[in-house]
Design a protein around this motif. Structure first.
Motif, PDB file in Angstrom:
ATOM      1  N   ASP A  23       0.827  -1.208   0.000  1.00 29.15           N
ATOM      2  CA  ASP A  23       0.000   0.000   0.000  1.00 29.15           C
ATOM      3  C   ASP A  23       0.863   1.260   0.000  1.00 29.15           C
ATOM      4  OD1 ASP A  23      -2.750   0.886   0.018  1.00 29.15           O
ATOM      5  OD2 ASP A  23      -2.419   1.639   2.045  1.00 29.15           O
ATOM      6  N   SER A  24       1.889   1.265   0.848  1.00 27.90           N
ATOM      7  CA  SER A  24       2.796   2.420   0.933  1.00 27.90           C
ATOM      8  C   SER A  24       3.672   2.534  -0.304  1.00 27.90           C
ATOM      9  CB  SER A  24       3.670   2.301   2.188  1.00 27.90           C
ATOM     10  OG  SER A  24       2.885   2.326   3.359  1.00 27.90           O
ATOM     11  N   ASP A  25       4.179   1.381  -0.789  1.00 30.22           N
ATOM     12  CA  ASP A  25       5.030   1.404  -1.985  1.00 30.22           C
ATOM     13  C   ASP A  25       4.258   1.908  -3.200  1.00 30.22           C
ATOM     14  OD1 ASP A  25       7.090   0.381  -0.471  1.00 30.22           O
ATOM     15  OD2 ASP A  25       6.845  -1.688  -1.174  1.00 30.22           O
ATOM     16  N   PHE A  26       3.005   1.489  -3.310  1.00 33.12           N
ATOM     17  CA  PHE A  26       2.163   1.892  -4.430  1.00 33.12           C
ATOM     18  C   PHE A  26       1.929   3.405  -4.408  1.00 33.12           C
ATOM     19  CE2 PHE A  26      -1.816   2.381  -6.803  1.00 33.12           C
ATOM     20  CZ  PHE A  26      -1.636   1.528  -7.870  1.00 33.12           C
ATOM     21  N   GLU A  27       1.729   3.952  -3.209  1.00 25.43           N
ATOM     22  CA  GLU A  27       1.487   5.391  -3.089  1.00 25.43           C
ATOM     23  C   GLU A  27       2.695   6.204  -3.551  1.00 25.43           C
ATOM     24  OE1 GLU A  27      -0.131   8.574   0.258  1.00 25.43           O
ATOM     25  OE2 GLU A  27       1.167   6.918   0.886  1.00 25.43           O
ATOM     26  N   ARG A  28       3.904   5.714  -3.254  1.00 24.57           N
ATOM     27  CA  ARG A  28       5.107   6.443  -3.667  1.00 24.57           C
ATOM     28  C   ARG A  28       5.213   6.538  -5.183  1.00 24.57           C
ATOM     29  NH1 ARG A  28       7.720   3.774   0.587  1.00 24.57           N
ATOM     30  NH2 ARG A  28       8.510   2.179  -0.819  1.00 24.57           N
TER      31      ARG A  28
ATOM     32  N   LYS B 161       1.088   7.767  -6.449  1.00 19.72           N
ATOM     33  CA  LYS B 161       0.537   8.939  -5.752  1.00 19.72           C
ATOM     34  C   LYS B 161      -0.852   8.695  -5.167  1.00 19.72           C
ATOM     35  CE  LYS B 161       4.279  10.831  -7.191  1.00 19.72           C
ATOM     36  NZ  LYS B 161       5.471  10.782  -6.302  1.00 19.72           N
ATOM     37  N   LYS B 162      -1.215   7.429  -5.005  1.00 16.52           N
ATOM     38  CA  LYS B 162      -2.477   7.092  -4.366  1.00 16.52           C
ATOM     39  C   LYS B 162      -2.371   5.700  -3.769  1.00 16.52           C
ATOM     40  CE  LYS B 162      -7.445   7.479  -4.982  1.00 16.52           C
ATOM     41  NZ  LYS B 162      -8.540   7.860  -5.915  1.00 16.52           N
ATOM     42  N   LYS B 163      -2.960   5.510  -2.594  1.00 15.16           N
ATOM     43  CA  LYS B 163      -2.888   4.206  -1.938  1.00 15.16           C
ATOM     44  C   LYS B 163      -3.898   3.229  -2.550  1.00 15.16           C
ATOM     45  CE  LYS B 163      -1.160   5.641   2.597  1.00 15.16           C
ATOM     46  NZ  LYS B 163      -1.383   5.597   4.056  1.00 15.16           N
ATOM     47  N   VAL B 164      -3.505   1.958  -2.556  1.00 10.51           N
ATOM     48  CA  VAL B 164      -4.416   0.910  -3.008  1.00 10.51           C
ATOM     49  C   VAL B 164      -5.682   0.918  -2.150  1.00 10.51           C
ATOM     50  CG1 VAL B 164      -4.717  -1.583  -3.287  1.00 10.51           C
ATOM     51  CG2 VAL B 164      -2.509  -0.534  -3.838  1.00 10.51           C
ATOM     52  N   SER B 165      -5.494   1.049  -0.844  1.00 12.63           N
ATOM     53  CA  SER B 165      -6.630   1.031   0.077  1.00 12.63           C
ATOM     54  C   SER B 165      -7.626   2.144  -0.229  1.00 12.63           C
ATOM     55  CB  SER B 165      -6.137   1.157   1.523  1.00 12.63           C
ATOM     56  OG  SER B 165      -5.310   2.303   1.681  1.00 12.63           O
TER      57      SER B 165
ATOM     58  N   ALA C 256       2.434  -4.020 -10.176  1.00 10.87           N
ATOM     59  CA  ALA C 256       1.485  -3.584  -9.147  1.00 10.87           C
ATOM     60  C   ALA C 256       0.305  -2.845  -9.763  1.00 10.87           C
ATOM     61  CB  ALA C 256       2.201  -2.713  -8.120  1.00 10.87           C
ATOM     62  N   ARG C 257       0.581  -1.946 -10.704  1.00  8.75           N
ATOM     63  CA  ARG C 257      -0.502  -1.179 -11.315  1.00  8.75           C
ATOM     64  C   ARG C 257      -1.452  -2.096 -12.079  1.00  8.75           C
ATOM     65  NH1 ARG C 257       2.285   1.854 -14.461  1.00  8.75           N
ATOM     66  NH2 ARG C 257       1.688   1.031 -16.499  1.00  8.75           N
ATOM     67  N   ALA C 258      -0.897  -3.072 -12.801  1.00  5.21           N
ATOM     68  CA  ALA C 258      -1.731  -4.004 -13.557  1.00  5.21           C
ATOM     69  C   ALA C 258      -2.583  -4.852 -12.623  1.00  5.21           C
ATOM     70  CB  ALA C 258      -0.859  -4.896 -14.435  1.00  5.21           C
ATOM     71  N   GLY C 259      -1.996  -5.272 -11.488  1.00  4.52           N
ATOM     72  CA  GLY C 259      -2.745  -6.065 -10.513  1.00  4.52           C
ATOM     73  C   GLY C 259      -3.897  -5.283  -9.918  1.00  4.52           C
ATOM     74  N   VAL C 260      -3.644  -4.027  -9.573  1.00  6.55           N
ATOM     75  CA  VAL C 260      -4.697  -3.177  -9.010  1.00  6.55           C
ATOM     76  C   VAL C 260      -5.770  -2.908 -10.059  1.00  6.55           C
ATOM     77  CG1 VAL C 260      -5.210  -0.879  -8.082  1.00  6.55           C
ATOM     78  CG2 VAL C 260      -3.212  -2.140  -7.260  1.00  6.55           C
ATOM     79  N   ASP C 261      -5.366  -2.663 -11.301  1.00  5.85           N
ATOM     80  CA  ASP C 261      -6.340  -2.432 -12.375  1.00  5.85           C
ATOM     81  C   ASP C 261      -7.227  -3.663 -12.571  1.00  5.85           C
ATOM     82  OD1 ASP C 261      -5.435   0.119 -12.818  1.00  5.85           O
ATOM     83  OD2 ASP C 261      -4.216  -0.396 -14.578  1.00  5.85           O
TER      84      ASP C 261
END
Length: 357
Positions: free
Chosen positions: A175-180, A183-187, A290-295
């Motif tokens: 969650d923190s790594d994704f935000e860096r 610029k937005k948290k997964v949560s 990570a971006r593809a997984g969240v998408d």
């Protein structure tokens, strides 16, 4: 409503006799049985096939890491996709004769669902390629493939009581790594969609938090030697699968690198969870950005929220379908089209999602 055609494929390798047996039953004729192959395959030949599959995943992972799949040009992805056909075809030729391969593809193409009861979890069934089928097809092009691990109690899997509700479980480190980066948290993304979000920490707390949920999306890192990461110092290991259970009848999406992959002939994380919990698991066998997984998880949640699909196989057929506009561009190779070859279903692809509008 049109009857869904279901074919059952039994694919087993017996180490002691060194026999590889594959037979298909059901399909267009529910009462029929079709032997595909029953012959000796030496341990040396199987090891050669394993090495070819390891090479396949190394190639896939390298191209995801260097951005070919998610950020490459259309030409980059076309070159890559051609290589996927070649490599999937090489594995197929090592496994099957021409007749065996064509018979297997025919039964898969005639089915809506192709259920593989197997101890060969390390074979990338979805990504196997046959240049002689149609204009050239992957095994998963015309059907939804679901693996049923050999030790699964199928009766429990199909008759298990189904819990209610949904939850998105998020690895707080990711969650923190994704935000860096984004610029937005997964949560925040999933809370904004109205989903219940749970930050993972301890193993027992995770299984308690999901104990009454029908659909569980778990977004996390997968560290091969440790397991699925819950937090910086806690991982969900293969041994945990049999001692910390997910609710029977539930549907677990593990959005994590290689969550569906098994190596060196082991069962693998996803299949182990299915065998121990009598639930159904969907997870990629490739690594995933990570971006593809969240998408992917966002698209999944959106489809479930719309309540247009009653069963997993219906949802999966939609998820595999190209995005709007892509249907008119059959030659366009998108990241989603690549990832569709690497996501695997373990368990019951007829598990219910909930109410349908």
């Amino acid at each position: 409503m049109k009857r869904k055609i279901v074919a059952y494929c039994r694919a087993q390798y017996e180490e002691d006799t060194q026999k590889l047996r594959i037979e298909v039953s059901g399909g267009v004729n529910p009462a029929a049985q079709y032997p595909i192959m029953d012959r000796s395959v030496s341990s040396e030949e199987m090891e050669d096939i394993r090495k070819e599959i390891v090479s396949y995943w190394e190639y896939v992972d390298q191209n995801i890491q260097k951005g070919t799949v998610d950020d490459g040009t259309d030409r980059d992805r076309k070159i890559f996709f051609d290589d996927l056909k070649t490599r999937g075809g090489v594995i197929s030729r090592k496994l099957f004769s021409d007749e065996e391969r064509n018979d297997l593809w025919m039964h898969a193409a005639q089915s809506d669902m192709f259920l593989i009861w197997t101890n060969l979890h390390w074979i990338p069934w979805e990504a196997l390629y046959n240049p002689d089928s149609g204009e050239g097809e992957f095994l998963s092009d015309n059907c939804v493939i679901s693996r049923i691990p050999t030790k699964t109690n199928v009766d429990n899997l199909e008759k298990a009581p189904e819990p209610e509700g949904r939850i998105v479980c998020v690895d707080p480190v990711l969650d923190s790594d994704f935000e860096r980066i984004e610029k937005k948290k997964v949560s925040e993304i999933f809370k904004g969609m109205g989903e219940e979000v749970y930050f993972t920490d301890l193993v027992s707390d995770l299984t308690s938090a999901v104990s009454n949920k029908r659909i569980i999306s778990w977004i996390c890192e997968h560290e091969t030697t440790k397991g699925l990461r819950l937090c910086s110092d806690v991982h969900f290991s293969l041994d945990d699968c049999f001692n910390h259970r997910f609710p029977a009848g539930s549907l677990l999406f593990i959005i994590s690198c290689a969550g569906g992959r098994s190596v060196n002939g082991d069962v693998g994380m996803s299949a182990s969870i299915v065998e121990s919990s009598d639930c159904t698991v969907v997870s990629p066998s490739s690594i995933i950005a990570a971006r593809a997984g969240v998408d992917f998880a966002k698209r999944l949640v959106n489809l479930v929220q719309r309540e247009e699909c009653e069963y997993l196989h219906e949802l999966w057929a939609v998820l595999k379908r190209p995005f709007a506009g892509e249907m008119n561009k059959p030659d366009q190779i998108t990241a989603e089209r690549c990832y569709a070859l690497w996501f695997s279903i373990f368990g019951n692809c007829e598990v219910k999602l909930g109410a349908v509008k």
